[in-house]
Design an enzyme around this catalytic site. Structure first.
Site, short mmCIF file in Angstrom:
data_model
loop_
_atom_site.label_atom_id
_atom_site.label_comp_id
_atom_site.label_asym_id
_atom_site.label_seq_id
_atom_site.Cartn_x
_atom_site.Cartn_y
_atom_site.Cartn_z
N ASP A 68 -11.86 -38.02 33.68
CA ASP A 68 -13.24 -38.40 34.00
C ASP A 68 -14.24 -37.88 32.98
O ASP A 68 -15.22 -38.57 32.63
CB ASP A 68 -13.62 -37.97 35.42
CG ASP A 68 -13.35 -36.51 35.74
OD1 ASP A 68 -13.00 -35.72 34.82
OD2 ASP A 68 -13.47 -36.13 36.92
N THR A 69 -14.00 -36.69 32.44
CA THR A 69 -14.93 -36.16 31.44
C THR A 69 -14.88 -36.98 30.16
O THR A 69 -15.91 -37.20 29.51
CB THR A 69 -14.62 -34.69 31.14
OG1 THR A 69 -14.59 -33.95 32.35
CG2 THR A 69 -15.69 -34.09 30.23
N GLY A 102 -8.73 -33.68 35.79
CA GLY A 102 -7.58 -33.39 34.94
C GLY A 102 -6.50 -32.57 35.61
O GLY A 102 -6.59 -32.22 36.79
N ALA A 106 -13.54 -34.63 42.21
CA ALA A 106 -12.91 -33.60 43.03
C ALA A 106 -13.50 -33.51 44.43
O ALA A 106 -12.94 -32.82 45.29
CB ALA A 106 -13.03 -32.24 42.34
N ASN A 156 -15.35 -25.31 30.13
CA ASN A 156 -15.40 -25.56 31.58
C ASN A 156 -16.30 -24.51 32.23
O ASN A 156 -15.97 -23.32 32.19
CB ASN A 156 -14.01 -25.47 32.19
CG ASN A 156 -13.14 -26.66 31.88
OD1 ASN A 156 -12.99 -27.04 30.72
ND2 ASN A 156 -12.57 -27.27 32.90
N ARG A 198 -15.32 -43.35 44.12
CA ARG A 198 -16.09 -44.58 44.23
C ARG A 198 -15.35 -45.72 43.56
O ARG A 198 -14.57 -45.50 42.62
CB ARG A 198 -17.46 -44.46 43.51
CG ARG A 198 -18.41 -43.44 44.08
CD ARG A 198 -18.23 -42.09 43.47
NE ARG A 198 -18.15 -42.09 42.03
CZ ARG A 198 -19.21 -42.30 41.23
NH1 ARG A 198 -20.41 -42.47 41.74
NH2 ARG A 198 -19.06 -42.27 39.92
#
Length: 496
Positions: A242-243, A82, A14, A301, A18
């Site tokens: 990503d998580t 997400g 966020a 979260n 990369r």
């Protein structure tokens, strides 16, 4: 497998992105960053957007750097945050930039949804935490506004699926990213028909769901020619949330453990073999999201590094400001537990003057107001460590029903030595920190799994343990942290 696999992972967070090159020899993975770029939302005409064309251009730059280094990757994978998505028209063209999850259009949408279907029923069908940025509430907001893009859309793709579409021309929906939207049933690992019917969502624009680690297709021939690749790399739909990639790379080996994927958000939870749909999960606002190899991520979260990131952004507007490692070192010299707050208070969610909001919270709760940047940093890190304690206790008592023996922290936040020490002391059990590039590592090794070079999640994690350093932190000053936790509960109003 051949002697070595060359893998290319694009990891979009966020705040930055990369391109990571990985070499896997069958036992060990080595990685190097070949491209890095900022990722900032764009406010325009009262709305907050992601700059998707620029983000795709950064992907092209990563591919170009790879080619110039003489590397033709065997596979490419993409992961992102997400919930956010792009809409395509009948010609497969993007109907505007994707809207940012921190946009205010979803204000009040949870309440509006619960008027259509009771909260308990929404949770029963989806198992997901109620966060106002969930895809469900974004879609309801667009419907309420009679948004033209939604009415014209023929395809909805979550952001990593959107990137892979522009790499391959193939549309698809991978489960870990789809599971973040509050639109899927965690028992069937498919779209929830009850949710689509109740809220009148256009089911036809959604793609069939498949599990993580499926080859989506070869890189487009035009892109191969542009970058001079002699053969077409396979584009893999890795664990595209990503998580999910980060949790796949947790170097756990038996025992009862929890994890934190630490970055802009802190995602704290446990891996389970089935979703946990219970009142304890719903009341604690935990969520059931898709993991790799049929697993579920039961997690919370927590606001994470977002607060210190926003503070630094504001401080930079006023002049120069120290980098994050220096701010952490400065914080170590400050008095302990001077000012505490709930990182998940709603006021900390939007962009804005974060230092002023922390001061406001402290004034409301009768605490000393931070003055220096070091005092702000100390308050942020202590409050995070104590919120982690609260979340782990909820995980043990109300969700898993068994004690957690240790906490694994992966992701960029695992490099924060002071926060790791604070967390071990706050939770009263060991913290194992690293690897810092957990998300990229999970992305790369899921590519290797798709190509048949890794056979199981257990083998994937063995590769992580063999390839990367993990640092251990033991609890200290537990009585002092116990006392601070009591104060934290008092000023936040949270129940233990």
């Amino acid at each position: 497998m051949k002697k070595e696999l060359h893998l290319l992972g694009f990891d979009y967070g966020a705040s930055n992105g990369r391109a990571i090159h990985g070499v896997f020899d069958g036992k060990r993975l080595t990685i190097d960053e070949i491209h890095r770029f900022p990722n900032e939302p764009v406010p325009m005409d009262g709305r907050l957007y992601w700059d998707f064309p620029r983000l795709f251009m950064e992907m092209r730059r990563g591919l170009l750097k790879c080619a110039r280094a003489g590397i033709c990757p065997d596979a490419i994978g993409v992961d992102t945050w997400g919930v956010d998505f792009g809409l395509l028209d009948a010609n497969g063209r993007l109907l505007g930039n994707p809207i940012h999850y921190r946009d205010t259009m979803t204000n009040g949408m949870i309440e509006a949804a619960c008027e259509v279907m009771p909260k308990e029923e929404i949770f029963e069908h989806t198992g997901l935490a109620f966060m106002q940025f969930n895809t469900l509430y974004q879609l309801l907001a667009l419907k309420k506004q009679n948004d033209v893009a939604l009415s014209q859309a023929k395809t909805l793709l979550f952001l990593p699926d959107l990137f892979t579409y522009y790499l391959t021309g193939v549309r698809g929906s991978e489960y870990s990213i789809a599971s973040t939207g509050q639109l899927t049933d965690p028992r069937t690992r498919d779209w929830s028909p009850e949710i689509f019917q109740a809220f009148g969502l256009p089911r036809g624009i959604f793609q069939p769901i498949h599990e993580s680690g499926k080859v989506r297709g070869p890189l487009k021939q035009a892109l191969c020619e542009e970058f001079g690749f002699a053969r077409a790399p396979q584009v893999v739909a890795v664990a595209q949330h990503d998580t999910a990639s980060a949790v796949a790379a947790v170097p756990a080996q038996g025992g009862k453990y929890a994890y934190i994927s630490s970055g802009t958000w802190s995602l704290l939870g446990a891996q389970t073999h089935a979703p946990v749909i219970s009142s304890g999960v719903m009341d604690a606002n935990y969520t059931n999201e898709g993991g790799v190899c049929g697993t579920t991520r039961v997690l919370k979260n927590i606001m994470g590094m977002w607060i210190i990131q926003e503070c630094r952004r504001i401080w930079l507007k006023d002049g120069e400001c120290e980098d994050f490692p220096t701010l952490a070192k400065m914080a170590e010299g400050e008095a302990a537990f001077r000012s505490l707050f709930d990182p998940d208070d709603a006021r900390f969610m939007p962009q804005g003057d974060m230092p002023a909001r922390i001061c406001e919270y402290c004034q409301e709760t009768g605490q000393p107001v931070p003055v220096t940047r070091a005092q702000f940093a100390r308050a942020i890190y202590e409050s995070l460590a104590l919120k982690y304690r609260w979340a782990i206790r909820r995980l043990e008592r109300s969700i898993l029903g068994e004690p957690i023996e240790c906490l694994h922290i992966v992701g960029g936040g695992s490099n924060n030595d002071m926060l790791n020490r604070m967390t071990a002391s706050a939770i009263g059990r060991p913290v194992l920190a690293g690897p810092g590039e957990g998300t990229a590592i999970g992305n790369l090794l899921m590519q290797a799994m798709a190509l048949g070079a890794v056979e199981s999640l257990e083998q994937l994690r063995e590769v992580v343990r063999e390839s990367f350093e993990v640092r251990s932190y033991q609890p200290q000053d537990c009585a002092q942290w116990d006392e601070a936790y009591g104060r934290f509960l008092s000023v936040t109003g949270l129940e233990d």
